[in-house]
Enzyme design. Structure first.
Site, PDB file in Angstrom:
ATOM      1  N   VAL A  13       0.826  -1.213   0.000  1.00 30.72           N
ATOM      2  CA  VAL A  13       0.000   0.000   0.000  1.00 30.72           C
ATOM      3  C   VAL A  13       0.859   1.261   0.000  1.00 30.72           C
ATOM      4  O   VAL A  13       0.674   2.162  -0.815  1.00 30.72           O
ATOM      5  CB  VAL A  13      -0.941   0.011   1.222  1.00 30.72           C
ATOM      6  CG1 VAL A  13      -1.707   1.333   1.296  1.00 30.72           C
ATOM      7  CG2 VAL A  13      -1.913  -1.154   1.156  1.00 30.72           C
ATOM      8  N   ASP A  31      10.307   3.257   6.724  1.00 30.20           N
ATOM      9  CA  ASP A  31      10.006   1.862   7.008  1.00 30.20           C
ATOM     10  C   ASP A  31      11.024   1.354   8.026  1.00 30.20           C
ATOM     11  O   ASP A  31      12.187   1.777   8.020  1.00 30.20           O
ATOM     12  CB  ASP A  31      10.070   1.011   5.738  1.00 30.20           C
ATOM     13  CG  ASP A  31       9.312  -0.295   5.869  1.00 30.20           C
ATOM     14  OD1 ASP A  31       8.229  -0.422   5.265  1.00 30.20           O
ATOM     15  OD2 ASP A  31       9.778  -1.202   6.593  1.00 30.20           O
ATOM     16  N   ARG A  36      14.346  -3.671   3.325  1.00 29.34           N
ATOM     17  CA  ARG A  36      13.385  -3.051   2.404  1.00 29.34           C
ATOM     18  C   ARG A  36      13.896  -1.691   1.922  1.00 29.34           C
ATOM     19  O   ARG A  36      13.822  -1.372   0.732  1.00 29.34           O
ATOM     20  CB  ARG A  36      12.033  -2.890   3.115  1.00 29.34           C
ATOM     21  CG  ARG A  36      10.935  -2.206   2.304  1.00 29.34           C
ATOM     22  CD  ARG A  36      10.497  -3.039   1.147  1.00 29.34           C
ATOM     23  NE  ARG A  36       9.251  -2.530   0.555  1.00 29.34           N
ATOM     24  CZ  ARG A  36       8.835  -2.844  -0.664  1.00 29.34           C
ATOM     25  NH1 ARG A  36       9.558  -3.651  -1.432  1.00 29.34           N
ATOM     26  NH2 ARG A  36       7.705  -2.362  -1.138  1.00 29.34           N
ATOM     27  N   THR A  81      -2.796  -4.453   9.501  1.00 31.49           N
ATOM     28  CA  THR A  81      -3.685  -4.719  10.630  1.00 31.49           C
ATOM     29  C   THR A  81      -4.146  -6.174  10.531  1.00 31.49           C
ATOM     30  O   THR A  81      -5.236  -6.459  10.028  1.00 31.49           O
ATOM     31  CB  THR A  81      -4.898  -3.766  10.622  1.00 31.49           C
ATOM     32  OG1 THR A  81      -5.429  -3.681   9.281  1.00 31.49           O
ATOM     33  CG2 THR A  81      -4.514  -2.387  11.083  1.00 31.49           C
ATOM     34  N   THR A 116      -6.768  -0.731   7.397  1.00 29.73           N
ATOM     35  CA  THR A 116      -8.141  -1.168   7.633  1.00 29.73           C
ATOM     36  C   THR A 116      -8.348  -1.486   9.109  1.00 29.73           C
ATOM     37  O   THR A 116      -7.616  -2.289   9.689  1.00 29.73           O
ATOM     38  CB  THR A 116      -8.475  -2.403   6.796  1.00 29.73           C
ATOM     39  OG1 THR A 116      -8.232  -2.117   5.417  1.00 29.73           O
ATOM     40  CG2 THR A 116      -9.931  -2.802   6.976  1.00 29.73           C
ATOM     41  N   CYS A 256      -6.849  -8.845   3.231  1.00 27.99           N
ATOM     42  CA  CYS A 256      -8.110  -8.103   3.379  1.00 27.99           C
ATOM     43  C   CYS A 256      -9.313  -9.010   3.620  1.00 27.99           C
ATOM     44  O   CYS A 256      -9.853  -9.054   4.716  1.00 27.99           O
ATOM     45  CB  CYS A 256      -8.359  -7.246   2.132  1.00 27.99           C
ATOM     46  SG  CYS A 256      -7.293  -5.803   2.000  1.00 27.99           S
ATOM     47  N   ARG A 327       0.768 -13.248   2.013  1.00 27.23           N
ATOM     48  CA  ARG A 327       0.148 -12.919   3.291  1.00 27.23           C
ATOM     49  C   ARG A 327      -1.174 -13.670   3.483  1.00 27.23           C
ATOM     50  O   ARG A 327      -2.064 -13.596   2.641  1.00 27.23           O
ATOM     51  CB  ARG A 327      -0.095 -11.414   3.400  1.00 27.23           C
ATOM     52  CG  ARG A 327       1.167 -10.590   3.536  1.00 27.23           C
ATOM     53  CD  ARG A 327       0.858  -9.103   3.512  1.00 27.23           C
ATOM     54  NE  ARG A 327       0.315  -8.676   2.231  1.00 27.23           N
ATOM     55  CZ  ARG A 327      -0.158  -7.455   1.988  1.00 27.23           C
ATOM     56  NH1 ARG A 327      -0.161  -6.548   2.955  1.00 27.23           N
ATOM     57  NH2 ARG A 327      -0.615  -7.135   0.792  1.00 27.23           N
TER      58      ARG A 327
END
Length: 418
Positions: A13, A31, A36, A81, A116, A256, A327
């Protein structure tokens, strides 16, 4: 709008968002993952959401140091989240991000959340952490916005700028600033919600709705399987009606759809309501991996296969096709169940990062499959484009079962499908 933006979290995202904002504003990408940051500075994005050219052209200042984001005007938090092992919301990553931001926050700053969450989480859970870390007062010294991410990993058509963005703010003035900010980069337009709680609720039900619809067709697949009817043929026939929704059965994982409904059910139970449909859909979808494994075992038994010690090949482990995102993939449920039956399971996925799969699931991917090894069963679990013309004959033994979880290849090539 002359603002400095700090994007907190540079994953699926945060990175595409930072790339777009860097075209209009001074943008700092923060980050906590040192690897990364090093990769991004070299123009490498392991998520494959951004190309090397996009990263090279973007004027993002990458950093691991909090002091480097101290002079930002707007902080955008894109922390994950997840849920814990008890399927309860785990706000730890986003709350840690709040604490970090609070340490460098200045008067007049705005903190925008894209993560979220359940309705009320921004103002009830996140704001107190920021206040404590900063010593500032909410809606007096600093303000908040909520603009939920609508990223679709691997989708090169519906990118961040081409999806309508829901926006909101903790005050009417803040809401306008946040909305204007996103209007600068989102060509599809924005939708200004009346409050942060409305925006939080809108996001969480988007994925809950999809979860329930998929649970419905998964249950249909179970019913039609017992009736000896091909589910896909039924769905194709029903799909000729103009208002029939085109959902397909399958595993429901990812960051999600397989997670967000638990955020809403958590909040519902907190206020004394036990959600029936949401939890029923989750229970059914959470058990689909076990169901698929058992269906494969039944087919193997019918073909006189010896289950204990049999060799099974799984094609794909990412949670969706043509994407490296592992994920919350529910393919691991199928793998675990087959191993419980005594099967030796090999997993091949040309998209997944081998090290990430080992680190996250303890599974070592095979390098290639056309190596002479024969299998008693093959499961096409993810519809990667590389599998469209997969030659099953090369890897099959004489009585091999081929199960197509996604109804992706020609029906004549498989023994079973969901």
């Amino acid at each position: 709008m002359n603002k400095t933006i700090a994007v907190i979290g540079l994953g699926y995202v945060g990175l595409p968002l930072a790339v777009e904002f860097s075209k209009k504003f001074r943008t700092i990408g923060f980050d906590i993952n040192e690897r990364r940051i090093r990769e991004l500075k070299r123009g490498e994005d392991r998520t494959l959401e951004c190309t090397r050219e996009q990263l090279v052209e973007a004027s993002i200042e990458y950093t691991l140091k909090l002091d480097d984001i101290r002079d930002a005007d707007i902080y955008i938090i894109t922390a994950p989240t997840p849920i814990d092992k008890h399927k309860r919301p785990d706000l730890t990553p986003v709350l840690k991000a709040c604490e970090s931001v609070g340490k460098v926050l200045s008067k007049g700053n705005i903190v925008v959340f894209e993560s979220t969450v359940y309705p009320g989480a921004t103002e009830e859970d996140c704001v107190p952490v920021i206040e404590k870390a900063s010593g500032l007062t909410f809606n007096v010294d600093f303000f908040c916005g909520f603009s939920p991410e609508r990223m679709n990993p691997g989708d090169k058509e519906r990118t961040v700028t081409k999806i309508v963005k829901v926006t909101s703010g903790s005050t009417p003035e803040t809401a306008i600033i946040v909305d204007d900010l996103y209007k600068e980069i989102v060509v599809a337009g924005t939708y200004l919600a009346s409050s942060i709680r409305v925006a939080e609720s809108a996001k969480v039900i988007e994925n809950a709705q999809r979860d329930i619809n998929i649970a419905f067709v998964n249950e249909l697949a179970m019913i039609f399987n017992r009736l000896g009817i091909d589910t896909m043929e039924v769905l194709e026939a029903a799909g000729t009606k103009w208002n029939f929704l085109p959902f397909k059965p399958g595993l429901v994982g990812g960051h999600c759809i397989g997670v967000d409904p638990y955020y809403l059910t958590h909040k519902a139970q907190e206020v004394g309501y036990h959600p029936e449909i949401l939890l029923a859909g989750r229970r059914l979808n959470d058990n689909m991996g076990i169901y698929v494994a058992k269906e494969m075992i039944k087919l193997m038994i019918r073909k006189k296969q010896k289950i204990d010690g049999s060799n099974v090949l799984i094609l794909g482990i990412t949670f969706k096709e043509n994407c490296p995102d592992i994920r919350n993939t529910r393919v691991v449920d199928v793998i675990d169940e087959l191993k419980d039956f005594g099967c030796n399971v090999d997993v091949y996925d040309p998209w997944a990062d081998r090290n990430e799969v080992i680190e996250e699931y303890g599974i070592k991917l095979v390098n290639e499959v056309y190596n002479g090894k024969k299998y008693d069963a093959v499961l096409l679990a993810v519809q990667h484009k590389e599998f469209k013309n997969f030659d099953f004959d090369i890897v099959k033994n004489g009585n091999c079962v081929v199960y197509d979880l996604k109804s992706f290849v020609d029906k004549s090539k498989v023994n079973g499908r969901l």
